[in-house]
Design a protein around this motif. Sequence first.
Motif, PDB file in Angstrom:
ATOM      1  N   ASP A 113      28.459  10.835  44.744  1.00  0.00           N
ATOM      2  CA  ASP A 113      27.362  10.936  45.704  1.00  0.00           C
ATOM      3  C   ASP A 113      27.064   9.547  46.245  1.00  0.00           C
ATOM      4  N   SER A 115      24.235   7.746  45.950  1.00  0.00           N
ATOM      5  CA  SER A 115      23.008   7.283  45.299  1.00  0.00           C
ATOM      6  C   SER A 115      21.749   7.925  45.878  1.00  0.00           C
ATOM      7  N   LYS A 117      21.313   9.301  48.780  1.00  0.00           N
ATOM      8  CA  LYS A 117      21.302   9.393  50.241  1.00  0.00           C
ATOM      9  C   LYS A 117      22.213  10.534  50.683  1.00  0.00           C
ATOM     10  N   LYS A 146      24.593  16.339  49.598  1.00  0.00           N
ATOM     11  CA  LYS A 146      24.102  15.425  48.560  1.00  0.00           C
ATOM     12  C   LYS A 146      25.222  14.882  47.691  1.00  0.00           C
TER      13      LYS A 146
END
Length: 165
Positions: A113, A115, A117, A146
């Motif tokens: 991902d 982090s 964002k 995500k």
Amino acid sequence: MLLSIKTKLKLSKQQQIIMSKHAGIARFIYNWGLATSNELYKDELKPDKYLLKKFFNNHVKPEFTWIKEKGICQKITQYAFDNLGDAFSRFFKGLGKYPNFKKKGKHDSFTIDASGKPIPVGGKTIKLPTIGWVKTYEGLPHAACKSITISRTANSWFIAFAYEQ
């Protein structure tokens, strides 16, 4: 409405090596967590993914410098422990068997991902966190997700993610 998509990636040899490294690290972490959990389970203690993750990050990870190699997403450790925790959760609820060790080349996968964002997707290319731009064989819907799971099946790499429509 939540939709998901899985499609084949068009990777160069260098990108395939990077994907294999990520999958190998995720497998190593999962297997390390399972081996440690087996010892805890023999002592009649219930495995805890949060304690395993904390111990691994503070005491074990510094010993293995290859895990922190440049170009390797550090979020795969989190998802490897989450997958192990989910497997134990299913086992203790009676919904599945006791977790098995992962083998190289069988169901290789990892999740990354950005982090927290959102990761923008769309078109025939996608920018993966720390990995960079990769191409797909088919166009992706313009959306944001995500997390992204990358897996290998029969020497082909696939990308899968869920997005809101």
